[in-house]
Motif scaffolding. Sequence first.
Motif, PDB file in Angstrom:
ATOM      1  N   LEU A 101       0.833  -1.192   0.000  1.00  0.00           N
ATOM      2  CA  LEU A 101       0.000   0.000   0.000  1.00  0.00           C
ATOM      3  C   LEU A 101       0.878   1.257   0.000  1.00  0.00           C
ATOM      4  N   GLY A 102       1.926   1.233   0.814  1.00  0.00           N
ATOM      5  CA  GLY A 102       2.865   2.359   0.835  1.00  0.00           C
ATOM      6  C   GLY A 102       3.557   2.558  -0.497  1.00  0.00           C
ATOM      7  N   GLN A 103       3.916   1.467  -1.154  1.00  0.00           N
ATOM      8  CA  GLN A 103       4.555   1.563  -2.467  1.00  0.00           C
ATOM      9  C   GLN A 103       3.635   2.218  -3.482  1.00  0.00           C
ATOM     10  N   ILE A 104       2.369   1.830  -3.482  1.00  0.00           N
ATOM     11  CA  ILE A 104       1.408   2.401  -4.415  1.00  0.00           C
ATOM     12  C   ILE A 104       1.292   3.911  -4.204  1.00  0.00           C
ATOM     13  N   LEU A 105       1.124   4.324  -2.957  1.00  0.00           N
ATOM     14  CA  LEU A 105       0.972   5.749  -2.648  1.00  0.00           C
ATOM     15  C   LEU A 105       2.233   6.540  -2.981  1.00  0.00           C
ATOM     16  N   SER A 106       3.381   6.019  -2.571  1.00  0.00           N
ATOM     17  CA  SER A 106       4.638   6.721  -2.784  1.00  0.00           C
ATOM     18  C   SER A 106       5.002   6.796  -4.265  1.00  0.00           C
ATOM     19  N   ARG A 127      -5.853   6.976 -13.936  1.00  0.00           N
ATOM     20  CA  ARG A 127      -4.749   6.396 -13.157  1.00  0.00           C
ATOM     21  C   ARG A 127      -5.124   6.318 -11.682  1.00  0.00           C
ATOM     22  N   LEU A 128      -5.775   7.342 -11.171  1.00  0.00           N
ATOM     23  CA  LEU A 128      -6.225   7.336  -9.784  1.00  0.00           C
ATOM     24  C   LEU A 128      -7.199   6.184  -9.543  1.00  0.00           C
ATOM     25  N   VAL A 133      -8.243   0.658  -7.547  1.00  0.00           N
ATOM     26  CA  VAL A 133      -8.536  -0.760  -7.784  1.00  0.00           C
ATOM     27  C   VAL A 133      -7.414  -1.626  -7.218  1.00  0.00           C
ATOM     28  N   MET A 134      -6.161  -1.185  -7.416  1.00  0.00           N
ATOM     29  CA  MET A 134      -5.029  -1.938  -6.861  1.00  0.00           C
ATOM     30  C   MET A 134      -5.121  -1.996  -5.339  1.00  0.00           C
TER      31      MET A 134
END
Length: 146
Positions: A101-106, A127-128, A133-134
């Motif tokens: 989750l942190g990787q996706i946000l960062s 993209r958002l 969805v991810m």
Amino acid sequence: MIHHAAIMLAAGIGIPVLAALNARLGANVGGPAAAALVLFSVAFAVTALAVVVTGPSALLRMAGQPWHLFGAGLLVAFYVLSVTWIAPVFGVGNAVFFVLLGQILSAAAIDHFGLFGARIVPLSPLRLAGLGVMAAGLTLTQFAGR
């Protein structure tokens, strides 16, 4: 338990930041292998060989690089130490969930703002939605079936 999640979320955020910092350092010195030598002191022998093969001149340019580019080494240590400490008490699945989750946000923030010299990829509505969805998929895989 919340502090475990916060630590793993921070570790996950750090992974794409690490990639961006080390990529910029490698680009600045003209040798990703030389940047890896600084970052992975534990793998000194293997990395030293790669520097010799790809050209040691990049090491000479390390001293002139911005100090913040060396922060990637701290992020590697934080990730390894935090996941080693947290996973046994929080669960591997929980730890990895918050790392991802942190990787996706960062990664989205790094791309959107072009942080650390990364190529800018704007955070469009599509993209958002994909990132949402991810995140939903991660949540479903982690918490479904309990």
